[in-house]
Design an enzyme around this catalytic site. Structure first.
Site, mmCIF file in Angstrom:
data_model
loop_
_atom_site.group_PDB
_atom_site.id
_atom_site.type_symbol
_atom_site.label_atom_id
_atom_site.label_comp_id
_atom_site.label_asym_id
_atom_site.label_seq_id
_atom_site.Cartn_x
_atom_site.Cartn_y
_atom_site.Cartn_z
ATOM 1 N N HIS A 102 16.794 43.813 22.707
ATOM 2 C CA HIS A 102 15.773 44.752 23.191
ATOM 3 C C HIS A 102 14.704 44.953 22.137
ATOM 4 O O HIS A 102 14.944 44.794 20.940
ATOM 5 C CB HIS A 102 16.390 46.099 23.590
ATOM 6 C CG HIS A 102 17.286 46.686 22.538
ATOM 7 N ND1 HIS A 102 18.581 46.278 22.375
ATOM 8 C CD2 HIS A 102 17.066 47.629 21.595
ATOM 9 C CE1 HIS A 102 19.123 46.945 21.374
ATOM 10 N NE2 HIS A 102 18.222 47.769 20.876
ATOM 11 N N HIS A 104 11.965 47.776 20.748
ATOM 12 C CA HIS A 104 11.571 49.179 20.713
ATOM 13 C C HIS A 104 10.049 49.269 20.601
ATOM 14 O O HIS A 104 9.456 48.567 19.766
ATOM 15 C CB HIS A 104 12.132 49.869 19.462
ATOM 16 C CG HIS A 104 13.621 49.910 19.364
ATOM 17 N ND1 HIS A 104 14.364 51.025 19.680
ATOM 18 C CD2 HIS A 104 14.522 48.977 18.955
ATOM 19 C CE1 HIS A 104 15.654 50.783 19.459
ATOM 20 N NE2 HIS A 104 15.779 49.545 19.015
HETATM 21 P P1 5GP Z 1 19.485 49.361 18.562
HETATM 22 O O1 5GP Z 1 20.213 50.165 17.521
HETATM 23 O O2 5GP Z 1 20.490 48.473 19.290
HETATM 24 O O3 5GP Z 1 18.290 48.605 18.071
HETATM 25 O O4 5GP Z 1 18.881 50.384 19.595
HETATM 26 C C1 5GP Z 1 19.589 50.896 20.667
HETATM 27 C C2 5GP Z 1 18.770 52.023 21.224
HETATM 28 O O5 5GP Z 1 19.347 52.386 22.458
HETATM 29 C C3 5GP Z 1 18.778 53.267 20.350
HETATM 30 O O6 5GP Z 1 17.452 53.620 20.021
HETATM 31 C C4 5GP Z 1 19.455 54.329 21.203
HETATM 32 O O7 5GP Z 1 18.846 55.584 21.085
HETATM 33 C C5 5GP Z 1 19.306 53.780 22.594
HETATM 34 N N1 5GP Z 1 20.386 54.100 23.516
HETATM 35 C C6 5GP Z 1 21.715 54.126 23.257
HETATM 36 N N2 5GP Z 1 22.416 54.424 24.372
HETATM 37 C C7 5GP Z 1 21.496 54.581 25.363
HETATM 38 C C8 5GP Z 1 21.597 54.910 26.743
HETATM 39 O O8 5GP Z 1 22.659 55.095 27.316
HETATM 40 N N3 5GP Z 1 20.418 54.971 27.435
HETATM 41 C C9 5GP Z 1 19.206 54.771 26.853
HETATM 42 N N4 5GP Z 1 18.139 54.878 27.632
HETATM 43 N N5 5GP Z 1 19.076 54.470 25.551
HETATM 44 C C10 5GP Z 1 20.208 54.386 24.815
#
Ligand code: 5GP
Length: 141
Positions: A102, A104
Site C-alpha cells: 500500500h 500512504h
Molecule cells: P504500514 O505500517 O503497513 O505501512 O501501514 C499500515 C497502515 O494501515 C497504518 O497506517 C495503519 O494505521 C493502517 N491500518 C491498520 N489497520 C487498519 C484498518 O483496519 N483499517 C484501516 N483503514 N487502516 C488500518
C-alpha cells in the site's frame, strides 16, 4: 514473500470488514487510514495480491501509481495541502505492519506527522475528510 489472505487489507478488499472508501475501480482501492498521521491520510492499494512493492507485478505498480497521483491531486485540493508525503513501507524491517502492499498519502510535512499506526482517529472526522476528498475527486474528473 508469501501472501497471507487473512491480512486486514485483504479482508477490506473482500468487504469482510468496513473501510471508508474514497475511490475504487477494478484494480485499485483507496480508503482512509484508521490511525491517521495527519488529517486526510489516505491509503491506496492494488487489488492484486502482493506483500511488498517488490512482490507487485510491474504493470499493477504502474497503474497504482497513476491512481496515487489522482488521489494526491484530490487531497491537495480538498485540504489546500502545500505538501503531501507519499510513504511506502516494504517489509516489517521497514516498519510495515499490514502485509498487503500500500501507498500512504499524508498531507503533512515529514517533520509534523503523527506517529505511525499509533492512535485511532476520530471516525466522524475521518468520514468528513473522506467526503472532502471524494468531492475534490468529482471536481477533478
Ligand atoms: P504500514 O505500517 O503497513 O505501512 O501501514 C499500515 C497502515 O494501515 C497504518 O497506517 C495503519 O494505521 C493502517 N491500518 C491498520 N489497520 C487498519 C484498518 O483496519 N483499517 C484501516 N483503514 N487502516 C488500518
Amino acid at each position: 514473500m508469501s501472501y497471507d489472505d487473512q491480512n486486514i487489507f485483504a479482508k477490506i478488499l473482500r468487504g469482510e470488514i468496513p473501510s471508508i472508501k474514497v475511490y475504487e475501480d477494478d484494480r485499485v482501492l483507496a480508503f482512509m487510514d484508521i490511525m491517521p498521521q495527519a488529517d486526510g491520510h489516505t491509503l491506496v492499494i492494488p487489488k492484486a495480491s502482493a506483500v511488498t512493492l517488490l512482490d507487485l507485478d510491474p504493470a499493477e505498480a504502474a497503474y497504482t501509481i497513476q491512481i496515487v497521483q489522482k488521489i494526491a491531486r484530490a487531497i491537495e485540493k480538498a485540504f489546500d495541502a502545500k505538501g503531501i508525503v507519499l510513504m511506502q513501507l516494504s517489509g516489517a524491517a521497514a516498519g510495515q505492519t499490514v502485509p498487503h502492499v500500500h501507498f500512504h498519502l499524508i498531507p503533512s510535512s515529514i517533520h509534523q506527522m503523527r506517529t505511525h499506526a499509533a492512535q485511532m482517529g476520530d471516525q466522524v472526522a475521518i468520514t468528513q475528510h473522506a467526503e472532502k476528498i471524494k468531492a475534490a475527486l468529482a471536481e477533478i474528473d
